[in-house]
Design a protein around this motif. Sequence first.
Motif, mmCIF file in Angstrom:
data_model
loop_
_atom_site.group_PDB
_atom_site.id
_atom_site.type_symbol
_atom_site.label_atom_id
_atom_site.label_comp_id
_atom_site.label_asym_id
_atom_site.label_seq_id
_atom_site.Cartn_x
_atom_site.Cartn_y
_atom_site.Cartn_z
ATOM 1 N N ALA A 3 3.251 -5.429 -6.025
ATOM 2 C CA ALA A 3 2.586 -5.383 -4.727
ATOM 3 C C ALA A 3 1.084 -5.341 -4.944
ATOM 4 O O ALA A 3 0.600 -4.818 -5.947
ATOM 5 C CB ALA A 3 3.039 -4.158 -3.943
ATOM 6 N N GLU A 4 0.391 -5.902 -3.996
ATOM 7 C CA GLU A 4 -1.063 -5.930 -4.043
ATOM 8 C C GLU A 4 -1.580 -5.535 -2.670
ATOM 9 O O GLU A 4 -1.262 -6.181 -1.682
ATOM 10 C CB GLU A 4 -1.505 -7.344 -4.399
ATOM 11 N N ARG A 5 -2.324 -4.473 -2.627
ATOM 12 C CA ARG A 5 -2.849 -3.925 -1.374
ATOM 13 C C ARG A 5 -1.720 -3.707 -0.373
ATOM 14 O O ARG A 5 -0.883 -2.865 -0.579
ATOM 15 C CB ARG A 5 -3.939 -4.821 -0.814
ATOM 16 N N ASP A 6 -1.661 -4.501 0.676
ATOM 17 C CA ASP A 6 -0.684 -4.274 1.735
ATOM 18 C C ASP A 6 0.436 -5.320 1.771
ATOM 19 O O ASP A 6 1.076 -5.518 2.783
ATOM 20 C CB ASP A 6 -1.392 -4.230 3.095
ATOM 21 N N ARG A 7 0.666 -6.003 0.647
ATOM 22 C CA ARG A 7 1.723 -7.022 0.663
ATOM 23 C C ARG A 7 2.468 -7.051 -0.669
ATOM 24 O O ARG A 7 1.942 -6.686 -1.711
ATOM 25 C CB ARG A 7 1.134 -8.404 0.945
ATOM 26 N N ASP A 8 3.703 -7.504 -0.589
ATOM 27 C CA ASP A 8 4.510 -7.702 -1.788
ATOM 28 C C ASP A 8 4.238 -9.096 -2.333
ATOM 29 O O ASP A 8 4.301 -10.084 -1.585
ATOM 30 C CB ASP A 8 5.998 -7.594 -1.465
ATOM 31 N N LEU A 9 3.922 -9.182 -3.616
ATOM 32 C CA LEU A 9 3.775 -10.487 -4.262
ATOM 33 C C LEU A 9 5.128 -10.990 -4.725
ATOM 34 O O LEU A 9 5.399 -12.188 -4.705
ATOM 35 C CB LEU A 9 2.834 -10.391 -5.466
ATOM 36 N N SER B 181 -2.839 -4.463 -9.035
ATOM 37 C CA SER B 181 -1.496 -4.687 -8.523
ATOM 38 C C SER B 181 -0.604 -3.515 -8.897
ATOM 39 O O SER B 181 -0.696 -2.979 -9.990
ATOM 40 C CB SER B 181 -0.927 -5.993 -9.093
#
Length: 181
Positions: free
Chosen positions: A128-134, A107
């Motif tokens: 963020a993780e890969r292509d999305r915001d957590l 992350s």
Amino acid sequence: MLREKDDIRIFILFLLRNIGYPLSYYDLHDVVTQDGYVNSFDCTECIDDLVKNGNLLLTQENGKDMYAITEQGCLVADELNSRLLHTIREKSLRSAFRFMDFKKKGSRVICRVKPNMDTTYEITCGVAERDRDLMMITVHVDNDSTKERILHNFDERPEAVYRGMMALLTGEMNYLFEDSD
């Protein structure tokens, strides 16, 4: 909360035994204290004790201090973990795996500061993780001291901030909202 030093040492060994690989001091500290069963001071003291008595091995990995459980420590964990309440073992192990999963997923931590014209700051912190915001949160602060504390805390323990925000948003920390008489 665990108060007896022996129980705290067993708890630390139990967690490291089940995680199965060495942890940095900060990760070990966070895993041990995250559910509130052990306070920070006792955790630090017991980690030192476990190294001194040969249950933990302090090594260097990429310039970082790493703590690994020794064969002796594994024996102690296996023999004595039943002294700990089943609910404490289960909850803390679940939390430890969730914490380590966060770290393993790679992350990304995002932190931006935007100075405002009126000497205040807009701080945006996120994970963020890969292509999305957590998680993405923006706060406004009115002094350098608060700005620096936020930046330092978020930089040091973004997973703890994320867990805290999730706990607040899901209502798992309702005690914060209760009226104190």
